[in-house]
Design an enzyme around this catalytic site. Structure first.
Site, PDB file in Angstrom:
ATOM      1  N   HIS A   1       0.852  -1.180   0.000  1.00 37.26           N
ATOM      2  CA  HIS A   1       0.000   0.000   0.000  1.00 37.26           C
ATOM      3  C   HIS A   1       0.891   1.234   0.000  1.00 37.26           C
ATOM      4  CE1 HIS A   1      -4.052  -1.742   1.578  1.00 37.26           C
ATOM      5  NE2 HIS A   1      -3.430  -2.583   0.774  1.00 37.26           N
TER       6      HIS A   1
ATOM      7  N   TYR B   1       3.971   6.178  10.160  1.00 34.01           N
ATOM      8  CA  TYR B   1       3.129   5.048   9.768  1.00 34.01           C
ATOM      9  C   TYR B   1       3.918   3.970   9.027  1.00 34.01           C
ATOM     10  CZ  TYR B   1      -1.165   2.602   8.535  1.00 34.01           C
ATOM     11  OH  TYR B   1      -2.163   1.657   8.428  1.00 34.01           O
TER      12      TYR B   1
ATOM     13  N   LYS C   1       1.155  -0.629  15.107  1.00 32.86           N
ATOM     14  CA  LYS C   1       2.537  -0.729  15.582  1.00 32.86           C
ATOM     15  C   LYS C   1       2.867  -1.988  16.362  1.00 32.86           C
ATOM     16  CE  LYS C   1       3.719   3.005  13.719  1.00 32.86           C
ATOM     17  NZ  LYS C   1       4.248   2.746  12.385  1.00 32.86           N
TER      18      LYS C   1
ATOM     19  N   TYR D   1      -9.202   5.175   7.327  1.00 28.84           N
ATOM     20  CA  TYR D   1      -9.372   5.535   8.734  1.00 28.84           C
ATOM     21  C   TYR D   1     -10.437   6.626   8.803  1.00 28.84           C
ATOM     22  CZ  TYR D   1      -5.086   3.012  10.001  1.00 28.84           C
ATOM     23  OH  TYR D   1      -4.134   2.041  10.218  1.00 28.84           O
TER      24      TYR D   1
ATOM     25  N   PRO E   1      -4.390  -0.306  18.525  1.00 26.91           N
ATOM     26  CA  PRO E   1      -4.094  -0.751  17.156  1.00 26.91           C
ATOM     27  C   PRO E   1      -4.225   0.326  16.088  1.00 26.91           C
ATOM     28  CG  PRO E   1      -6.230  -1.563  17.876  1.00 26.91           C
ATOM     29  CD  PRO E   1      -5.596  -0.936  19.076  1.00 26.91           C
TER      30      PRO E   1
END
Length: 395
Positions: free
Chosen positions: A73, A386, A298, A202, A294
């Site tokens: 991604h 990220y 990580k 998200y 979550p």
């Protein structure tokens, strides 16, 4: 009675990566796992691999299936105000993440152990740790057939998760715990349906956070923010899909693909860290030492970063009689741990609807989301964290 250099408690990603790293350095290790092989290979957990994690698995020679089946991604979407705001991870950082289930990494590592004849004992019970403050710690347990066994070690690695035996084996008063409970939980769903979007979404919504993810081209992973006191029995499949549709809707008509629900569960949200991550000859790694919500993806990545540090420290200690890296193991790991804790808190706080927050705080959330989506500097900071900070930079 068996002798080995390193006794590893837990056959999750942390324990298995550590065992394999030690093998490549010529260090003997035995992995002990309370569950069956079938259970740990099917246990669905994290699915987002940071780029440093992917690179390490490839270096170890266990990344062939990850390369073939993992889903790279190059971006993700922040969805708020009923619209998508894409964070271009690759353009901002030159890196990406790969979606590949934790259970698939475990399968690959167990197969690699079997191919090399490296010992993993499944279905052990009554595990107890002894002599941790000596140079000859040992592990007593019963094997899968109920026989009493003892493992003499030079070092024990506690990779057995938050509820394992390793951390509670450290005497009271030797650790400082930092614990933060969030006022919400995640209802997680695994559904047999192709993902509705090519990247992770998200979502900040007035009804609560939602996350659209995936595990494969045929299986979708979805999450809903719920109250921690909710019962999974009260969430029918129809209710789950209806709530997901409401929270994931967009002004341009996003279409959510539905399908049979394979699994569903509710997980509380917390942040937790213990310091130090070592007591005598016991070294903690992964969830045995720290938990992150979550939202930042990580958990597994931190565990793998821990054992990368630990393998280097144990090589120096056991092969070169140099204890400097072992002495600094906890400090080096905790620098990365606290960075990940902050990022996970930031993502969680920015995206979830806090039932205790007032209207002022909700407006601040939207302001942060709009700034992150419109500012290259803010988006770069999110993207850099990220995709995963380089090991040496964060460690």
């Amino acid at each position: 009675m068996t002798d080995t250099q390193v006794g590893i408690i837990g056959a999750g990603p942390a324990g298995l990566v550590l065992s394999y790293l030690l093998h490549l350095e010529g260090i003997e290790a035995v992995v002990l796992e309370a569950r069956s092989r079938e259970y740990v290979e099917q246990r669905v957990r994290a699915g987002v691999c940071e780029q440093p994690t992917v690179e390490l698995l490839r270096e170890l020679g266990v990344g062939e299936r990850l390369a073939a089946e993992g889903l790279p991604h190059r971006g993700l979407s922040l969805r708020f105000d009923r619209a998508d705001h894409r964070i271009d991870l690759a353009e901002l950082t030159g890196k990406a993440i790969t979606v590949y289930g934790q259970q698939e990494i475990v399968k690959d590592l167990i197969a690699a152990h079997a191919g090399k004849g490296l010992p993993i004992e499944f279905e052990v019970s009554d595990v107890e740790l002894h002599g941790l403050d000596t140079e000859s710690p040992r592990v007593s347990y019963h094997d899968s057939e109920g026989n009493a066994r003892e493992l003499n070690c030079a070092v024990i690695a506690g990779c057995d998760g938050f509820h394992g035996i390793s951390r509670p084996s450290i005497p009271a008063g030797e650790l400082t715990a930092y614990d933060h409970q969030y006022p919400f939980a995640w209802l997680g769903v695994l559904a047999r349906t192709p993902p509705s979007h090519e990247e992770l979404i998200y979502t900040h919504h007035e009804r609560g956070f939602a996350l659209h993810s995936m595990r494969s081209p045929e299986v979708t992973r979805l999450y809903l923010q719920v109250d921690p006191i909710e019962r999974i029995e009260d969430w029918s499949d129809d209710r789950i899909w209806h709530e997901l549709e409401q929270r994931l809707e967009t002004r341009d008509g996003f279409s959510l693909r539905e399908g049979p629900v394979l699994e569903k569960s509710i997980t509380p949200m917390r942040s937790f860290v213990v310091e130090p991550m070592r007591y005598g000859r016991l070294f903690l790694a992964g969830d045995a030492a720290h938990i992150v919500p979550p939202t930042g993806a990580k958990g597994m990545n931190l565990a793998i970063a821990d054992v990368r540090n630990l393998s280097r420290a144990l090589k120096a200690l056991l092969c070169d009689n140099d204890g400097e890296l072992a002495a600094s193991y906890s400090d080096r790991c905790l620098r990365r741990v606290w960075r990940a804790e902050h990022f996970s808190w930031f993502m969680t706080s920015m995206l979830h609807t806090d039932p205790n927050a007032d209207a002022f705080q909700h407006r601040l959330q939207l302001s942060q989301l709009r700034y992150t989506a419109s500012s290259r500097a803010a988006a770069t900071s999110l993207a850099e964290n990220y995709v995963g900070l380089p090991f040496d930079r964060a460690d």
